[in-house]
Design a protein around this motif. Structure first.
Motif, mmCIF file in Angstrom:
data_model
loop_
_atom_site.group_PDB
_atom_site.id
_atom_site.type_symbol
_atom_site.label_atom_id
_atom_site.label_comp_id
_atom_site.label_asym_id
_atom_site.label_seq_id
_atom_site.Cartn_x
_atom_site.Cartn_y
_atom_site.Cartn_z
ATOM 1 N N SER A 320 34.765 24.787 51.600
ATOM 2 C CA SER A 320 34.921 26.023 50.821
ATOM 3 C C SER A 320 36.263 26.065 50.089
ATOM 4 O O SER A 320 37.311 25.754 50.668
ATOM 5 N N MET A 369 34.773 24.179 41.804
ATOM 6 C CA MET A 369 34.676 25.594 41.444
ATOM 7 C C MET A 369 34.695 26.443 42.715
ATOM 8 O O MET A 369 34.057 26.102 43.710
ATOM 9 N N PRO A 370 35.432 27.558 42.725
ATOM 10 C CA PRO A 370 35.536 28.395 43.929
ATOM 11 C C PRO A 370 34.176 28.888 44.412
ATOM 12 O O PRO A 370 33.291 29.202 43.616
ATOM 13 N N SER A 371 34.049 28.931 45.729
ATOM 14 C CA SER A 371 32.837 29.488 46.315
ATOM 15 C C SER A 371 32.953 30.990 46.490
ATOM 16 O O SER A 371 31.950 31.672 46.727
ATOM 17 N N ALA A 372 34.184 31.520 46.365
ATOM 18 C CA ALA A 372 34.401 32.961 46.488
ATOM 19 C C ALA A 372 35.778 33.332 45.955
ATOM 20 O O ALA A 372 36.674 32.492 45.854
ATOM 21 N N LEU A 432 33.317 34.451 36.650
ATOM 22 C CA LEU A 432 32.535 34.832 37.828
ATOM 23 C C LEU A 432 31.050 34.921 37.492
ATOM 24 O O LEU A 432 30.188 34.509 38.280
ATOM 25 N N HIS A 435 29.482 31.257 36.612
ATOM 26 C CA HIS A 435 29.361 30.335 37.752
ATOM 27 C C HIS A 435 28.844 31.026 39.016
ATOM 28 O O HIS A 435 28.833 30.409 40.081
ATOM 29 N N ILE A 437 30.028 33.340 41.016
ATOM 30 C CA ILE A 437 31.001 33.326 42.114
ATOM 31 C C ILE A 437 31.098 34.732 42.707
ATOM 32 O O ILE A 437 31.424 35.688 41.992
#
Length: 496
Positions: A320, A369-372, A432, A435, A437
């Motif tokens: 993550s 890419m960020p998961s959150a 956001l 993607h 997110i």
């Protein structure tokens, strides 16, 4: 195009003189010693690229003509004194004074390459090489030149011109006067040290930087802040940043132009319009102040190249990757998960890249890419739950407000910023959405409760977080009142 001259002084001098007025975009000089006859051959290479060439300014044209004239006069003298036994030595001696420090290849049959590209580049930045310029030395080489690891400083005055949200701490006239004094001072030093680096670890979305200093210690300190890049990448960049580190300049320099300094330690000054940063005295030891100023300078460049510079920290736990927007006093619970304690990343379609070098930079310089996204706020009234899930519009709204420790800090950017916070909020909303997110609001100031970072990530990872719902109070009115008073035309999808 390349011309060769074998001990033919009139032809050489005449041809070089005619070239001075021509708008060639690249010049290089080299010497070659023949194997059999030991004759001197001097080559002058020049090229013109109409699609890339832009007219020289009067100042740069004058500098170019001055350097070429000096080359012609020195070459004339050198060639007239040359002999068959030592055909190349006089030329070497006369040019060693201004030669860029680089290995000279003296193997038989190979050219001796004298590149004046760096000297010309420095001249374009107002610095004239007095004796030698050492470029991109390794840490061990800098230490051989006398570099030491200076004691860390913090809290030095940071004067930035061209930021948003308030009057500049330094005027255009003040900065111009300071820059003149600093470049004059560095030009008076025998040995100049140059380091090329970048802000942002992803070349497509970074800001190239050239450091020019009178001290190897300053270059050593800054090389630990900037990402590595090539000198060619910097010299061919369309808008590189320039850092001038004048460690031995008079401590009274700031007083002369009316700038605040702290004792004898110096100060930091930056100008977004000029894309330059000045470090006077021991200011190169204030890493936090330098990063703060460089983040402000690099923001417009990174944004123009498709990156989104954000004042956020990067968390990595297993597979993550999470962006954490939080006040300084709230990051301790996430300390063991942070890629770096510094706030600053570049978010792009390729992933997330730290702005500055990190302790883990040898392993990874680009994360997926960020998961959150986690937005931390501090509320002791009980109106905001410990953890809640935000819609895209709510995430942009709370990001724009940046409520922390009882005050609003738009876009969570505590330091000087050269990019409009509303622009950043819109861009983040778009990322956001594109993607998919998810975003979460975490209350790190709820009375009687301590929030652990790993627990938050565990809850967020499960995806079973209740949507954000205010428990009462007048917080919504306070948020809306602040944002409506500071920003015009907030998008309708932005909501508390």
């Amino acid at each position: 195009m390349t011309q060769f001259y074998r001990n033919r002084r009139p032809s050489l001098i005449s041809h070089l003189s005619s070239l001075i007025s021509q708008p060639y975009s690249h010049y290089s000089l080299f010497l070659r010693k023949k194997n059999k006859n030991n004759n001197l051959i001097l080559g002058f290479s020049f090229s013109q690229t109409p699609s890339l060439w832009t007219p020289f300014s009067a100042k740069k044209r004058k500098m170019r003509n001055l350097i070429l004239n000096r080359f012609i006069l020195t070459t004339s003298s050198s060639l007239s004194r040359s002999s068959t036994s030592t055909p190349i030595l006089p030329f070497l001696l006369s040019f060693r004074r201004n030669a860029v420090s680089a290995p000279l290849v003296e193997e038989e049959g190979k050219a001796l390459d004298f590149s004046y590209g760096l000297n010309w580049g420095l001249a374009g930045k107002g610095v004239i090489v007095k004796d030698k310029a050492f470029q991109n030395l390794k840490s061990s080489e800098l230490q051989q030149k006398g570099a030491t690891i200076a004691e860390s400083l913090s809290g030095l005055p940071v004067h930035v011109r061209g930021i948003l949200g308030g009057a500049s701490a330094i005027s255009k006239a003040q900065y111009g006067k300071l820059l003149k004094q600093v470049t004059t001072h560095i030009s008076s030093i025998s040995n100049i040290f140059v380091h090329d680096g970048a802000i942002g670890s992803l070349p497509k979305h970074d800001a190239k930087v050239r450091v020019i200093s009178d001290s190897p210690s300053a270059v050593l300190a800054l090389s630990n802040v900037l990402w590595e890049t090539t000198s060619r990448a910097v010299s061919h960049d369309s808008c590189p940043l320039t850092v001038y580190a004048a460690t031995s300049i008079s401590t009274a320099t700031g007083d002369v132009i009316g700038l605040e300094a702290r004792g004898n330690n110096g100060f930091i000054a930056a100008d977004v319009e000029r894309s330059s940063l000045i470090l006077c005295g021991q200011a190169f030891s204030d890493t936090n102040g330098i990063k703060e100023a460089l983040a402000a300078l690099s923001g417009p460049v990174i944004s123009a190249r498709g990156g989104l510079p954000l004042s956020t920290r990067l968390l990595v736990s297993g597979d993550s990757v999470v962006l954490l927007f939080a006040p300084e006093n709230a990051i301790q619970s996430f300390a063991d998960l942070l890629v770096s304690a510094d706030a600053g990343v570049v978010l792009s379609h390729e992933g997330v890249a730290p702005l500055f070098k990190t302790k883990k930079s040898s392993d990874v310089n680009l994360y997926k890419m960020p998961s959150a996204v986690i937005l931390a706020t501090s509320d002791s009234s009980g109106s905001i739950p410990s953890v809640s899930k935000l819609s895209l519009g709510q995430a942009a709204f709370h990001f724009l407000a940046g409520k922390q420790n009882g005050e609003f800090v738009p876009a969570y950017a505590k330091g000087p910023s050269s990019i409009d916070a509303l622009y950043l909020a819109k861009a983040l909303h778009s990322k956001l959405k594109d993607h998919q997110i998810p975003a979460f609001l975490v209350n790190v100031g709820e009375e009687g409760k301590t929030v652990a970072g790993k627990e938050i990530l565990k809850v967020v990872g499960l995806g079973k977080v209740a949507p954000f719902e205010l428990k009462g109070g007048d917080l919504k009115d306070k948020y809306s009142g602040f944002l409506s008073g500071k920003f015009q035309e907030i998008p309708e999808e932005f909501s508390f």
